[in-house]
Scaffold this motif. Structure first.
Motif, PDB file in Angstrom:
ATOM      1  N   ARG A   8      36.539  45.203  27.488  1.00 43.04           N
ATOM      2  CA  ARG A   8      36.624  45.764  28.520  1.00 43.04           C
ATOM      3  C   ARG A   8      36.451  45.352  29.785  1.00 43.04           C
ATOM      4  N   VAL A   9      34.909  44.123  29.639  1.00 39.66           N
ATOM      5  CA  VAL A   9      34.817  43.282  30.158  1.00 39.66           C
ATOM      6  C   VAL A   9      35.918  42.303  30.627  1.00 39.66           C
ATOM      7  N   SER A  10      36.912  41.766  29.296  1.00 39.04           N
ATOM      8  CA  SER A  10      38.143  40.981  29.192  1.00 39.04           C
ATOM      9  C   SER A  10      39.046  40.965  29.995  1.00 39.04           C
ATOM     10  N   PHE A  11      39.604  42.810  29.716  1.00 40.97           N
ATOM     11  CA  PHE A  11      40.628  43.190  30.510  1.00 40.97           C
ATOM     12  C   PHE A  11      39.746  43.322  32.157  1.00 40.97           C
ATOM     13  N   ALA A  12      39.125  43.272  32.700  1.00 44.05           N
ATOM     14  CA  ALA A  12      38.709  43.417  33.934  1.00 44.05           C
ATOM     15  C   ALA A  12      38.561  42.006  34.857  1.00 44.05           C
TER      16      ALA A  12
ATOM     17  N   ILE B 234      41.001  40.511  37.388  1.00 47.72           N
ATOM     18  CA  ILE B 234      40.573  39.900  38.632  1.00 47.72           C
ATOM     19  C   ILE B 234      41.008  38.489  39.268  1.00 47.72           C
ATOM     20  N   LEU B 235      40.530  37.923  37.912  1.00 47.58           N
ATOM     21  CA  LEU B 235      41.034  36.733  37.692  1.00 47.58           C
ATOM     22  C   LEU B 235      42.110  35.316  37.260  1.00 47.58           C
ATOM     23  N   PRO B 236      43.317  36.418  37.221  1.00 44.72           N
ATOM     24  CA  PRO B 236      44.118  36.165  36.685  1.00 44.72           C
ATOM     25  C   PRO B 236      44.996  34.250  36.363  1.00 44.72           C
ATOM     26  N   LYS B 237      44.340  34.221  35.237  1.00 46.52           N
ATOM     27  CA  LYS B 237      45.101  32.809  34.987  1.00 46.52           C
ATOM     28  C   LYS B 237      46.597  31.992  35.635  1.00 46.52           C
ATOM     29  N   HIS B 238      47.035  31.764  36.856  1.00 41.48           N
ATOM     30  CA  HIS B 238      48.385  31.165  36.659  1.00 41.48           C
ATOM     31  C   HIS B 238      48.837  30.308  36.221  1.00 41.48           C
TER      32      HIS B 238
END
Length: 121
Positions: free
Chosen positions: A98-102, A106-110
């Motif tokens: 869940r932390v990984s998903f969040a 929140i901070l997607p890799k561009h």
């Protein structure tokens, strides 16, 4: 254990009392009395009920229709149950997942699929 008080309920069960005189009912209900393919989870039981109960009502109120509606409902219930078992997870994701998903939300890799621009001479 001895039978102290017999209670006639119309069911094939007898009342046995233990050390603390708590009634224990032994009868027809056992772990072997299950529907085929079970145990079922709540979403599967709800889906089966929503398919089969109206079909049973239709079958009982429209006597000349035959078994087509009932057979179709059984086939649909089996298909929906199989699909739900494939789609729904057996348990919830762990806290680390869940932390990984969040964090990913929140901070997607561009990322860019195109080659970087170079200066033309």
């Amino acid at each position: 254990m001895t039978v102290q008080n017999e209670v006639h309920t119309g069911e094939p069960a007898k009342v046995f009392t233990g050390i603390r005189d708590v009634p224990i009912y032994a009868g027809e209900s056992s772990t072997g009395n299950r529907l085929p393919g079970g145990p079922y989870r709540a979403p599967e039981l709800i889906a089966i009920g929503m398919i089969v109960l109206p079909a049973l009502w239709w079958f009982r109120t429209h006597e000349g229709t035959g078994f087509g509606v009932l057979g179709g409902a059984v086939v649909a219930a089996v298909l929906v149950t199989v699909i739900l078992r494939m789609v729904l997870p057996k348990r919830r994701p762990s806290l680390s997942a869940r932390v990984s998903f969040a964090l990913t939300t929140i901070l997607p890799k561009h990322a860019c699929a195109a080659r970087p621009r170079t200066k033309e001479r």
